[in-house]
Design a protein around this motif. Structure first.
Motif, PDB file in Angstrom:
ATOM      1  N   MET A 139       0.815  -1.210   0.000  1.00  0.00           N
ATOM      2  CA  MET A 139       0.000   0.000   0.000  1.00  0.00           C
ATOM      3  C   MET A 139       0.852   1.265   0.000  1.00  0.00           C
ATOM      4  O   MET A 139       0.415   2.316   0.463  1.00  0.00           O
ATOM      5  N   GLU A 191      -0.843   4.433  -1.307  1.00  0.00           N
ATOM      6  CA  GLU A 191      -1.847   4.956  -0.383  1.00  0.00           C
ATOM      7  C   GLU A 191      -1.190   5.613   0.824  1.00  0.00           C
ATOM      8  O   GLU A 191      -1.651   6.654   1.316  1.00  0.00           O
ATOM      9  N   TYR A 192      -0.102   5.014   1.305  1.00  0.00           N
ATOM     10  CA  TYR A 192       0.576   5.552   2.489  1.00  0.00           C
ATOM     11  C   TYR A 192       1.226   6.899   2.185  1.00  0.00           C
ATOM     12  O   TYR A 192       1.114   7.854   2.966  1.00  0.00           O
ATOM     13  N   SER A 230       0.473   9.053  -0.298  1.00  0.00           N
ATOM     14  CA  SER A 230      -0.538  10.083  -0.555  1.00  0.00           C
ATOM     15  C   SER A 230      -1.248  10.486   0.728  1.00  0.00           C
ATOM     16  O   SER A 230      -1.607  11.652   0.907  1.00  0.00           O
ATOM     17  N   TYR A 231      -1.430   9.535   1.633  1.00  0.00           N
ATOM     18  CA  TYR A 231      -2.053   9.845   2.932  1.00  0.00           C
ATOM     19  C   TYR A 231      -1.200  10.843   3.717  1.00  0.00           C
ATOM     20  O   TYR A 231      -1.729  11.772   4.346  1.00  0.00           O
ATOM     21  N   CYS A 281      -5.394   5.545  10.158  1.00  0.00           N
ATOM     22  CA  CYS A 281      -6.011   4.744   9.097  1.00  0.00           C
ATOM     23  C   CYS A 281      -7.241   3.997   9.611  1.00  0.00           C
ATOM     24  O   CYS A 281      -8.283   3.958   8.946  1.00  0.00           O
ATOM     25  N   GLN A 284     -11.751  10.433  -2.713  1.00  0.00           N
ATOM     26  CA  GLN A 284     -10.322  10.358  -2.420  1.00  0.00           C
ATOM     27  C   GLN A 284      -9.964  11.334  -1.304  1.00  0.00           C
ATOM     28  O   GLN A 284      -9.132  12.230  -1.478  1.00  0.00           O
ATOM     29  N   HIS A 298      -6.354   9.796  -0.183  1.00  0.00           N
ATOM     30  CA  HIS A 298      -5.456   9.147  -1.151  1.00  0.00           C
ATOM     31  C   HIS A 298      -5.704   9.753  -2.528  1.00  0.00           C
ATOM     32  O   HIS A 298      -6.269   9.116  -3.417  1.00  0.00           O
ATOM     33  N   TYR A 321      -7.411   6.269 -10.457  1.00  0.00           N
ATOM     34  CA  TYR A 321      -8.532   6.505  -9.559  1.00  0.00           C
ATOM     35  C   TYR A 321      -9.212   7.835  -9.904  1.00  0.00           C
ATOM     36  O   TYR A 321      -8.706   8.899  -9.536  1.00  0.00           O
TER      37      TYR A 321
END
Length: 519
Positions: A158, A161-162, A164-165, A175, A341, A344, A440
């Motif tokens: 991930m 995702e990490y 962008s988070y 999370c 989003q 993310h 996405y």
């Protein structure tokens, strides 16, 4: 001869002086297997009790505590109980077969000082061991609910995702607060649904990019609205954006919007209107999507809560008849329907370059730098490392070939722009996982993906002829549009939209995303 019975019958032995001592064989529970099972079961049961008490005493217990207490710990508890039963069954068979008992036999006499000290030592060590285990388990629970666990230790696949988070507005929200939430039921559901994903990661059999979890997301009312309350959204919000044309002079074009975020709720929190009117305040919106990422919505239904009036809309371009659409899964519109989003987001290269130029990180003194920068970002790189090595070379090559005098005189500006592009690439592009802005679609707005136009396209019609509006002013009013970076005058009443490049009225007949693909 002594009588060795299978079920604990009396056994005679001779003591000193010829006296006969009678004793019974211990019960069949007292065997090594059952005793070990009892120890495991007891420890697991005590741990469950401890975690349950912690959950009751804490106002907001750790999200993964439910998984450990109600899913993980019952496994050794059940195994211990099975071991007890297995040991009893095995011991019963041994005795019926006339074999020697395997029972554990020991006696404790507290009047004997040596045994008394041993018992005290055992109790103290057992208590300390239990407390240490309980504390260690609790710390483990805290770790398993941490962002580092989700993003680095557990979910290494991930990484997009990490990353962008970490650069999102929710970077300080854990999370598990969004992906799990509170309550043991959703803890269990969220983790059991990921059982196959664990196998897929171990077998390196997971999809690239990772699919968006649309179907099994928890309702936004139970996660997002723990912090955000649409009923209290009211009024308007100003938003100003600058873009640059792909010309030699990097012509600036600024748009100042007054976003009608709306919100409110009947009863005193402002009129229920504006963009957040959709959000289960005045109306309840139910819709059907025909694709996995919900970009095509051919049917929807709006129910007014106050009046009970229900209106259904069907797209003129619906791929299926209405009776077939009604058989598809229906979804209730909530926060995630538009803000899909929230943590993310992978920004398109056009937005990245425009923002970097606005902030001065990519110099507008470099001719046609917008074109050069976007080309450097969208080139097909095999890995992030390859991109980091190639972006400076591409920028240098572009100016060496197209503007050799600029390449020689403004090398520092070119290198500074290259470093900014490398930073933005590492946050928004992940070639190893095939992740970019194209992976996405972003439903907030409508510039590079359908977004609002999924429904507000002027094609959704009710049986009585009512059409869902496509009017720009329904959601925002344009207060200024033009070349000024900081407009000196704004039109509070709004002005008609004017495209930065003269394309006539073609923009009125198409969606923005059909031309603006992010490049």
């Amino acid at each position: 001869m002594p009588n060795h019975g299978p079920e604990g019958r009396e056994e005679g032995v001779r003591g000193k002086g010829g006296s006969r001592l009678g004793r019974h064989l211990p019960g069949i529970f007292y065997n090594p297997v059952s005793i070990a099972g009892a120890g495991v079961a007891s420890a697991s049961f005590l741990a469950i009790v401890f975690l349950t008490l912690v959950a009751l005493l804490q106002g907001r217990p750790p999200a993964y505590m439910g998984i450990i207490a109600y899913v993980a710990l019952p496994v050794p508890l059940g195994a211990g109980l099975l071991a007890i039963a297995a040991g009893v069954w095995r011991e019963r068979r041994r005795r019926r077969a006339g074999r020697a008992a395997s029972a554990l036999v020991f006696t404790v006499d507290l009047n004997v000082s040596q045994q008394r000290r041993a018992v005290i030592l055992f109790v103290v060590v057992a208590v300390l061991f239990f407390l240490g285990t309980a504390y260690g388990s609790y710390r483990a629970f805290e770790w398993t609910e941490s962002v580092q666990f989700c993003g680095e230790t557990c979910h290494t696949v991930m990484q997009p995702e990490y990353v962008s988070y970490q650069h999102s507005p929710h970077a300080r929200v854990r999370c598990v607060d969004c992906h799990v939430g509170g309550g043991a039921g959703w803890y269990v559901r969220s983790k059991l649904s990921g059982a196959y994903q664990v196998y897929a990661v171990l077998a390196n059999n997971f999809p690239r990019p990772i699919p968006v979890p649309i179907t099994n997301l928890r309702p936004a009312q139970e996660t997002c609205e723990q912090c955000h309350w649409p009923a209290f959204f009211a009024g308007e919000k100003e938003e100003r954006r600058s873009t640059f044309l792909s010309d030699e002079g990097n012509s600036r074009w600024t748009v100042d919007l007054m976003m009608k975020i709306g919100g409110g709720a009947p009863g005193g929190h402002g009129p229920a209107r504006g963009i957040h009117w959709h959000m289960n305040i005045a109306d309840e919106i139910t819709y059907v999507a025909t694709d996995s990422v919900e970009q095509t919505i051919p049917w929807l239904r709006a129910r007014n809560r106050a009046t009970g009036v229900v209106t259904e809309y069907v797209s003129r371009d619906a791929p299926l008849p209405v009776n077939a659409l009604m058989k598809l899964p229906m979804h209730r519109l909530d926060c995630i329907g538009c803000h899909n989003q929230p943590s993310h987001r992978y920004r398109p290269p056009s937005r990245i370059v425009d923002e970097s130029m606005s902030l001065g990180r990519v110099s507008t003194e470099l001719p046609n730098v917008r074109t050069a920068a976007i080309q450097a970002l969208v080139a097909p790189y095999s890995s992030t490392r390859a991109a980091m090595d190639s972006i400076p070379l591409m920028m240098e090559a572009y100016y060496t070939q197209t503007y050799p005098a600029v390449a020689q005189a403004s090398n520092n500006l070119i290198m500074k722009a290259s470093e900014e592009l490398k930073t933005q690439y590492s946050r928004n592009f992940f070639p190893e996982m095939h992740v970019s802005w194209q992976s996405y679609p972003d439903n907030v707005g409508h510039l590079t993906s359908p977004g609002c136009f999924r429904c507000h396209d002027g094609r959704h019609v009710s049986p009585d002829g009512k059409v869902i509006t496509r009017d720009c002013n329904a959601c925002h009013a344009i207060q200024y549009q033009g070349p000024e970076a900081e407009p000196t005058a704004l039109a509070a009443q709004g002005v008609p939209f004017r495209h930065p490049v003269d394309i006539g009225g073609a923009w009125k007949e198409t969606n923005c995303s059909e031309c603006h693909n992010g490049e």
